[in-house]
Design a protein around this motif. Structure first.
Motif, PDB file in Angstrom:
ATOM      1  N   ASP A 159     -24.790  15.300 -14.469  1.00  0.00           N
ATOM      2  CA  ASP A 159     -23.928  15.707 -15.595  1.00  0.00           C
ATOM      3  C   ASP A 159     -24.385  17.075 -16.120  1.00  0.00           C
ATOM      4  O   ASP A 159     -25.577  17.391 -16.082  1.00  0.00           O
ATOM      5  N   ASP A 221      -8.697  17.233 -22.443  1.00  0.00           N
ATOM      6  CA  ASP A 221      -8.824  15.923 -21.808  1.00  0.00           C
ATOM      7  C   ASP A 221     -10.226  15.685 -21.245  1.00  0.00           C
ATOM      8  O   ASP A 221     -10.393  15.221 -20.119  1.00  0.00           O
ATOM      9  N   VAL A 222     -11.215  16.033 -22.053  1.00  0.00           N
ATOM     10  CA  VAL A 222     -12.608  15.813 -21.671  1.00  0.00           C
ATOM     11  C   VAL A 222     -13.205  14.756 -22.598  1.00  0.00           C
ATOM     12  O   VAL A 222     -13.178  14.927 -23.820  1.00  0.00           O
ATOM     13  N   THR A 223     -13.681  13.651 -22.035  1.00  0.00           N
ATOM     14  CA  THR A 223     -14.448  12.692 -22.816  1.00  0.00           C
ATOM     15  C   THR A 223     -15.899  12.799 -22.360  1.00  0.00           C
ATOM     16  O   THR A 223     -16.197  12.549 -21.194  1.00  0.00           O
ATOM     17  N   ILE A 290     -21.216  16.077 -19.759  1.00  0.00           N
ATOM     18  CA  ILE A 290     -19.932  15.802 -19.084  1.00  0.00           C
ATOM     19  C   ILE A 290     -20.184  15.704 -17.578  1.00  0.00           C
ATOM     20  O   ILE A 290     -21.126  16.308 -17.074  1.00  0.00           O
ATOM     21  N   SER A 293     -17.837  17.361 -12.363  1.00  0.00           N
ATOM     22  CA  SER A 293     -16.469  17.636 -11.906  1.00  0.00           C
ATOM     23  C   SER A 293     -15.583  18.220 -13.012  1.00  0.00           C
ATOM     24  O   SER A 293     -14.530  18.775 -12.732  1.00  0.00           O
ATOM     25  N   LEU A 294     -15.999  18.091 -14.268  1.00  0.00           N
ATOM     26  CA  LEU A 294     -15.179  18.621 -15.373  1.00  0.00           C
ATOM     27  C   LEU A 294     -15.595  20.035 -15.792  1.00  0.00           C
ATOM     28  O   LEU A 294     -15.103  20.558 -16.786  1.00  0.00           O
ATOM     29  N   HIS A 295     -16.501  20.646 -15.021  1.00  0.00           N
ATOM     30  CA  HIS A 295     -16.996  21.978 -15.402  1.00  0.00           C
ATOM     31  C   HIS A 295     -15.858  22.962 -15.644  1.00  0.00           C
ATOM     32  O   HIS A 295     -15.851  23.700 -16.632  1.00  0.00           O
ATOM     33  N   ARG A 297     -13.002  22.486 -16.771  1.00  0.00           N
ATOM     34  CA  ARG A 297     -12.263  22.279 -18.031  1.00  0.00           C
ATOM     35  C   ARG A 297     -13.044  22.759 -19.257  1.00  0.00           C
ATOM     36  O   ARG A 297     -12.449  22.980 -20.303  1.00  0.00           O
TER      37      ARG A 297
END
Ligand code: ADP
Ligand code: MG
Length: 335
Positions: A159, A221-223, A290, A293-295, A297
């Motif tokens: 993460d 849309d990031v949790t 996070i 894969s959400l980097h 965003r």
């Protein structure tokens, strides 16, 4: 006006007249034995924080309005750090003889300004005489959709570790106020030298809970997998996530956002700005992790910086300078 002239009930009535309710979920605010909150499908987040005179604040330099604002904000910040939104709060006051009705009104002006800015209802409280100093206890009730609540325990190796805003200013603000207090005590005719230092002073006396960051993350849309608000300092709060998630963390020193005003003050006082950022505390920014894969965003979200990544617990919690040996993160907490 002396509080005895109004009495406890008179004081509460007088305060209550200026206290609106704005959330439909607040079915009953001040006035009955308990506030009433409507039923809901949401998870309820309940938190409390107490501020004690002489321990958490010094009225020599903390204006009562700021103090009220801060007492509310520190609670809102805890709700945001769970990825929720505060909706109601109650306030417990211990007031000693030296406070007047006007003093209490100042305190409430700050509490109510915080409520207005964050859409929270001040739905009740308790009022008592105190033999010692001023005590302000605030408890807040917030809500979050089930499945969106973020704990300290969800961080996984690989993460990314992110932080909002910048760190260190609140602590440098406190050091400055303490310095000027000593000057004033030695010479009551001295005028405090505070011009030009507004940013660090505000960050300490009047912190902002970071609602915008939570809204921004939702829009993207990031949790987060784990989150905490920075109340004790980056090092200590990072270690909270590490301990509860059973992971380690590698933070890159040159990525940690330190406010320019914090650096300037640190230089002036021959204090280490990095220490202020790591161990100072009370910045009320959000530290979160996070999935890698959400980097994409978060990398362009204005107020968010990626400062490191989560590793296996055996790899330790380390601060890695650009050139030099890594050092272990130490929790000093906030005295
Ligand atoms: P009780 O004796 O039942 O505790 P109180 O006289 O303490 O009742 O409180 C009466 C009402 O006033 C309650 O609705 C309570 O929430 C509210 N109240 C009391 N103190 C405060 C305060 N400091 N701020 C806001 N509301 C308060
Ligand atoms: Mg009561």
């Amino acid at each position: 006006m002396n509080i005895n002239e109004l009495g406890e009930f008179g004081l509460i009535d007088r305060l209550a007249k200026k206290i609106p309710t704005r959330n439909p979920s607040t079915l009953k605010g001040i006035g009955d034995d308990a506030a009433v909150v409507a039923p809901s499908e949401m998870c309820r987040l309940l938190t409390t924080d107490m501020l004690l005179e002489g321990i958490h604040f010094d009225l020599t330099y903390a204006p009562l309005k700021h103090l009220g604002y801060k007492a509310a904000m520190v609670n809102f910040s805890d709700i945001y750090a769970m990825n929720g939104f505060p909706k109601q709060m109650v306030v417990s006051l211990g007031i000693s003889q030296r406070f007047s009705v006007e003093h209490v009104e100042e305190l409430y002006a700050g509490l109510l300004l915080a409520c207005e800015r964050h859409g929270v209802d001040l739905a009740g409280g308790d009022t008592s005489a105190s033999l010692t100093g001023l005590t302000i206890g605030v408890s807040a009730l917030g809500e979050c959709e089930p499945g969106r609540v973020v704990y300290r325990s969800g961080a996984k190796p690989t993460d990314l570790i992110c932080i909002t805003g910048s760190l260190g200013s609140a602590y440098m603000g406190l050091l400055l106020l303490e310095r000027e207090k000593k000057v004033f005590e030695a010479n009551p005719n001295a005028t405090p030298q505070l011009a030009g230092y507004e940013q660090i002073i505000e960050r300490y006396l009047k912190p902002e809970a970071n609602r915008d960051a939570i809204l921004t993350l939702r829009e993207a849309d990031v949790t987060p997998t784990a989150m905490v608000d920075i109340s004790d300092g980056l090092a200590s709060d990072m270690l909270q996530i590490c301990r509860q998630s059973g992971v380690g963390a590698h933070l890159y020193l040159d990525k940690i956002p330190i406010a320019k005003q914090c650096m300037d003050m640190a230089e002036e006082m021959s204090f280490d700005a990095v220490t202020a950022a790591l161990n100072g505390g009370e910045d009320y920014e959000l530290l979160f992790t996070i999935p890698l894969s959400l980097h994409g965003r978060v990398k362009d979200l204005g107020p968010v910086a990626v400062i490191g990544h989560v590793v296996e617990a055996e790899k330790g919690a380390l601060l890695i300078p650009p050139n030099g040996a890594p050092v272990r993160l130490q929790a000093q907490g906030f005295r």
